[in-house]
Every structure is written in structure tokens, then in C-alpha cells.
Enzyme design. Structure first.
Site, PDB file in Angstrom:
ATOM      1  N   GLU A  61       3.895  22.866  30.852  1.00 47.96           N
ATOM      2  CA  GLU A  61       3.870  24.020  29.923  1.00 47.96           C
ATOM      3  C   GLU A  61       2.444  24.470  29.620  1.00 47.96           C
ATOM      4  O   GLU A  61       2.068  24.606  28.449  1.00 47.96           O
ATOM      5  CB  GLU A  61       4.647  23.684  28.641  1.00 47.96           C
ATOM      6  CG  GLU A  61       6.110  23.457  28.905  1.00 47.96           C
ATOM      7  CD  GLU A  61       6.987  23.347  27.655  1.00 47.96           C
ATOM      8  OE1 GLU A  61       6.452  23.306  26.534  1.00 47.96           O
ATOM      9  OE2 GLU A  61       8.220  23.315  27.834  1.00 47.96           O
ATOM     10  N   GLU A  63       9.959  11.047  27.914  1.00 48.37           N
ATOM     11  CA  GLU A  63       8.625  11.391  27.415  1.00 48.37           C
ATOM     12  C   GLU A  63       8.226  10.372  26.351  1.00 48.37           C
ATOM     13  O   GLU A  63       9.082   9.874  25.603  1.00 48.37           O
ATOM     14  CB  GLU A  63       8.642  12.806  26.813  1.00 48.37           C
ATOM     15  CG  GLU A  63       7.296  13.170  26.179  1.00 48.37           C
ATOM     16  CD  GLU A  63       7.132  14.641  25.827  1.00 48.37           C
ATOM     17  OE1 GLU A  63       8.119  15.404  25.906  1.00 48.37           O
ATOM     18  OE2 GLU A  63       5.995  15.024  25.472  1.00 48.37           O
ATOM     19  N   TYR A 112      15.428  25.740  26.293  1.00 47.52           N
ATOM     20  CA  TYR A 112      16.345  25.033  25.385  1.00 47.52           C
ATOM     21  C   TYR A 112      17.224  26.087  24.737  1.00 47.52           C
ATOM     22  O   TYR A 112      16.763  27.200  24.454  1.00 47.52           O
ATOM     23  CB  TYR A 112      15.560  24.260  24.333  1.00 47.52           C
ATOM     24  CG  TYR A 112      14.760  23.114  24.925  1.00 47.52           C
ATOM     25  CD1 TYR A 112      15.360  21.878  25.175  1.00 47.52           C
ATOM     26  CD2 TYR A 112      13.427  23.274  25.279  1.00 47.52           C
ATOM     27  CE1 TYR A 112      14.642  20.823  25.723  1.00 47.52           C
ATOM     28  CE2 TYR A 112      12.696  22.225  25.838  1.00 47.52           C
ATOM     29  CZ  TYR A 112      13.312  21.001  26.059  1.00 47.52           C
ATOM     30  OH  TYR A 112      12.602  19.963  26.616  1.00 47.52           O
ATOM     31  N   GLU A 130      13.004  21.006  32.408  1.00 46.65           N
ATOM     32  CA  GLU A 130      13.368  20.740  30.999  1.00 46.65           C
ATOM     33  C   GLU A 130      14.469  21.713  30.621  1.00 46.65           C
ATOM     34  O   GLU A 130      14.245  22.937  30.644  1.00 46.65           O
ATOM     35  CB  GLU A 130      12.177  20.914  30.054  1.00 46.65           C
ATOM     36  CG  GLU A 130      11.231  19.733  30.050  1.00 46.65           C
ATOM     37  CD  GLU A 130      10.172  19.813  28.954  1.00 46.65           C
ATOM     38  OE1 GLU A 130      10.500  20.257  27.840  1.00 46.65           O
ATOM     39  OE2 GLU A 130       9.019  19.425  29.247  1.00 46.65           O
TER      40      GLU A 130
END
Ligand code: AHR
Length: 497
Positions: free
Chosen positions: A173, A27, A244, A292
Site C-alpha cells: 500500500e 501480519e 475491504y 488483501e
């Protein structure tokens, strides 16, 4: 001493090892691109400014697919800014991370870098501040052979052959209130449908990923996927999942058991997608793109609004320890255990930003602890994933209750068996692997990522403090393999059967 048992049988398989499970993510954020993969003038940089040391490490990691250019960044990105002569590219404000974006690195540089890695792109389009038109223009630029406005521009930029990019993420997202141009599920579902429809008319062979939830904590988790897919189910191939896993202080056991959460999320997303498929009488089944995932102490991140405007700032440059490597190993095991329904997975991110590879501007590049489970799994998981039956002692966790100390999976290709196993417990764990329906093994090896100090890390000055090492002592007894897994460790046992 409590012991664990694993039973494997080639008759019981999950599915083929999908190579796209070993994806990563680049990114335009912090120093992932600038002074990470790209640093003109660095002693290791090639003529295009690509750092050869990072290319070598990415190859060694076995990265097969790379998501680009974001992340939150993509939601206010104008892809046209990153193509053509560098001197003519504009400098812009990136609103996602409050960065000054020079656009010195863009699509052409990324594709040149990918060719060096030998990996496939997973390209995201901006559905935050842009929409159908910019997405179809970009696809015409990358995939249409020539004779049109955008394909001819690509040729003018020196790329006669189309890039032929297969996998496209329809935004990033879009459920997140932090997202520039965020949407309700209804708004996004409609936009994803219309964008997909237009993109498929440019290139019917592409594979499309609709945005699922940003994590499992967001209030719309579950209902977001259902509403979005009711609009765009027949136009997409994947629904994304992100998460995450945080080492919340005082709750180490739950952190070590993070894979329980990933497992549940995969099941939730599949159940939701299949429910929509059933309602629509659509026999097609979507796959999950877990595009992710990583360990990240996000509860310590103050958010983007407190950041100063900077170019390539040091942003969430997490230092990983041995426990983090064990968690990453267990997440990879979980992805493999769902290889029948998870088709793409991207560890976020590749360099510097919550990353397995760290670099210093003008200085070295090195492997963080979490590099090793990824590289070992990508190198050794081949052929088919076997369904692993685990019996193990359990450990108490605050978030998930009692959790087995062992998590494992296995793959087989021809006579090469590989078992991937994480001991989450703080005691050595004797493991017995019962091989049903396989010829008795003739050779065994055991590699571990472990350390007496589970807080050990690799640093610029001690880059090889934590490395995989071979353990002696694994044995063969008929069709049983026996080994002892060190406390809090990621392990690969290889046998020839
Ligand atoms: O990887 C860091 C950020 O985490 C990404 O930009 C975003 O998609 C996610 O919230």
C-alpha cells in the site's frame, strides 16, 4: 415465487482453478501472530510455540498461500531482527500499529509454521523505510544456496536448504498517506523497478507483485496503477489490489452486494494494466494479486494514531455474522469468476484481526462464520472454472442500483461438478441449473451456510452456533438441477455428471 436460473456448459470456461486464490494473510498486527498463531506456553503450543489448534483450523480452511509479515507493518520492519537466536533479537517500536514488537516470531518461525500448514509464502519486502539493498539481502538469505554472507547466515541459523520463496510483494500500500515511507506513484514505480531488477539478479525464478491501489476510494485509484506500471511493467508479474467491504449501517443491501465493487475493481485494474502493456508494446499480460480482501467495518476504526503502545493488543477483532459469511462467499465467487486474470488472493487476516479464526490467550480457538464459505470453496473448487450465465430477480441497492439476488460460479473436475451460489435476498430463492453439454447428473448434494437469524455469530462460549448444514430437497430432472437457496445464504451444490 421469483426464481433464478444458471446455465453451465463445459465448452465455456474461465480457466483453471488457481490454488493460490485460497490465500490468507498473517501480519504482525494486534493478535494475529502473538496469541494467534504463536503462543509459547499455551496448552496447545508445540515446542516452537506454534498453536496446534490454529494449525489444525488453518489446514481445515484449506489455506494454500500466506502473505507475511505485512501489511502496513512491513513498511518499517527490519527482517534481520526476526532471524537468529531469539534471546538476541531486539524489541522495537512498530510505527504502523503503535505496537511493541519483540521479534520472538520472525522468518524462521513463519516458515516452520507454513510447513505445518502445507502452504506457500507470499513474502513482502519493506519499500517504505528501506529499499533495494534490504530486499536483495533478504532474498539472498532465503533463496541462495550458500557460500555468501546472507545465505551462510541462514545456514548458521540452522536452515541448510534454501527456503526457495517464489512470490514477493514489492512493498505494501505504498499509495497510502498512512504508510510509513509512503511514496508518489513516480517514486514508487522507480523503486519497484530497481528493486525488482536487483531481486531478479539474485533469483531469476521469482514472481513479483507491484503495489496497486489500497482501495477504490483513494483519489489516485487508476492513475496510480498506470504510472507505477509504466516504470516497472516488464519487471513484474502481478499488480496488487486491496479492498475491504464495510457493513455501513442503514445500507445492508449494498453490503450484501459488495462483490459488485470487487468485480468492477478487478476489471479496472486489468484494463489499466493491459493499457500500459499495449502502450509499451509488451505482449506479456499481468495478473492481479488481490492480496488483501475481507469484510471489515473499517469506518468504525479510529485509526492507528489513537492507539496506546502495547504488545499484541486486541485490534479490530471483528465478530462476523451470517450476512458476513454470505458476503465472503460472494467475494470468493467473484475471484473464481476471474480466475483467468486473478492469480493470487489473500483473505486478510487469518487469526483474530478481521479474521476467520479467533483465539483467546491461554484459551480456545474457534471458527467465525466467515471461516465456512472459505473452507467449503477451497475444498470443493477443483479443476476448471465454468462461465456461469445467471438470470435472477434483482434487488435495489443504494450504491450499485439494481443487483441480481443471485451470484454464482461453478467448477468441474472429471465428473465432479460444484456450484457455488449466494442468495443475497431475504426470501428463499428457487434455483434451476441447466447443464448443457454434460451427461445427466446422477447424484446431488446441497450444503448451506444460513440461519433464521442472519445476525447469528459464533463465540468462545457458543463456537458452533453457525455451521454448514446439509439441506435435503435438491433434485435432478434430466439435465436440470433444482434447489431452493435459503435467504441470505452461501451454498455449495455438488453433482456427479
Ligand atoms: O489488514 C489490515 C491493514 O489493512 C493492513 O496492514 C494494510 O495493508 C491495510 O490497510
Amino acid at each position: 415465487m421469483p426464481m433464478a436460473k444458471l446455465t453451465l456448459d463445459p465448452a465455456f470456461e474461465v480457466g483453471p482453478v488457481e490454488r493460490r486464490l485460497f490465500g490468507s494473510f498473517v501480519e504482525h498486527m494486534g493478535r494475529c501472530v502473538y496469541t494467534g498463531v504463536f503462543e509459547p506456553g499455551h496448552p496447545e503450543a508445540d515446542a516452537d510455540g506454534l498453536r496446534r489448534d490454529v494449525i489444525e483450523l488453518t489446514r481445515e480452511m484449506g489455506v494454500t498461500a500466506v502473505r507475511y509479515p505485512g501489511g502496513n507493518f512491513v513498511s518499517n520492519y527490519e527482517w534481520e531482527d526476526g532471524v537468529g537466536p531469539v534471546a538476541e533479537r531486539p524489541t522495537r517500536l512498530d510505527l504502523a500499529w503503535r505496537q511493541i514488537e519483540t521479534n520472538a516470531f520472525g522468518l524462521g518461525e513463519f516458515m516452520a509454521w507454513l510447513r505445518e500448514i502445507g502452504a506457500e509464502p507470499v513474502m513482502a519486502v519493506n519499500l517504505g523505510t528501506r529499499g533495494v539493498r534490504a530486499a536483495r539481502d533478504l532474498l539472498e538469505y532465503t533463496n541462495y544456496p550458500g557460500g555468501t554472507r546472507w545465505s551462510d547466515l541462514r545456514i548458521k541459523h540452522g536452515m541448510r536448504e534454501p527456503y526457495g520463496i517464489k512470490v514477493w510483494c514489492l512493498g505494501n500500500e505504498m499509495d497510502g498517506p498512512w504508510q510509513i515511507g509512503g511514496k508518489t506513484a513516480e517514486e514508487y514505480g522507480r523503486l519497484a523497478f530497481e528493486t525488482a531488477k536487483a531481486m531478479r539478479r539474485v533469483d531469476p525464478d521469482i514472481e513479483l507483485v507491484a503495489c496497486g491501489s489500497s482501495n477504490t476510494r483513494i483519489s489516485t485509484y487508476g492513475s496510480w496503477e498506470a504510472t507505477v506500471l509504466e516504470h516497472c511493467y516488464d519487471q513484474v508479474d502481478y499488480i496488487s489490489a486491496h479492498n475491504y467491504y464495510d457493513a455501513v449501517s442503514g445500507d445492508r443491501a449494498s453490503y450484501l452486494a459488495s462483490a459488485v465493487e470487487m468485480e468492477q475493481q478487478i476489471k479496472d485494474v486489468i484494463a489499466t494494466a493491459d493499457h500500459v502493456g499495449a502502450k509499451l508494446r509488451d505482449r506479456k499480460r499481468l495478473k492481479v494479486s488481490f492480496d488483501e480482501w475481507n469484510v471489515w467495518s473499517f469506518t468504525k476504526f479510529g485509526g492507528e494514531s489513537g492507539l496506546d503502545w502495547e504488545h499484541a493488543p486486541r485490534l479490530i477483532e471483528e465478530d462476523y455474522d451470517v450476512a458476513g459469511a454470505a458476503v465472503v462467499g460472494s467475494l470468493l465467487i467473484t475471484l473464481l469468476n476471474h480466475a483467468d486474470r486473478v492469480g493470487i488472493a489473500c483473505q486478510a487476516q487469518l487469526a483474530n484481526v478481521i479474521a476467520p479464526i479467533r483465539t483467546e490467550p491461554g484459551g480456545p480457538a474457534w471458527r467465525q462464520t466467515i471461516f465456512h464459505p472459505f473452507a467449503l470453496t477451497a475444498a470443493n473448487a477443483r479443476g476448471r472454472v465454468l462461465r456461469a450465465q445467471v438470470t435472477a430477480p434483482s434487488m435495489p441497492t443504494e450504491r450499485f442500483g439494481e443487483v441480481p439476488v443471485l451470484t454464482a460460479t461453478a467448477t468441474i473436475e472429471d465428473d465432479r461438478l460444484a456450484v457455488f451460489a449466494v442468495n443475497r435476498g431475504d426470501q428463499p430463492l428457487p434455483l434451476e441449473i441447466d447443464l448443457h453439454g454434460l451427461p445427466n447428473p446422477t447424484e446431488i448434494s446441497h450444503i448451506t451456510v444460513a440461519d433464521d437469524d442472519t445476525a447469528a455469530r459464533n463465540t468462545e462460549h457458543d463456537p458452533r452456533r453457525v455451521e454448514p448444514r446439509a439441506l435435503q430437497g435438491a433434485t435432478i430432472d434430466g439435465n436440470l438441477l433444482k434447489a431452493v437457496l435459503p435467504p441470505i445464504s452461501f451454498n455449495v451444490l455438488k453433482a456427479t455428471c
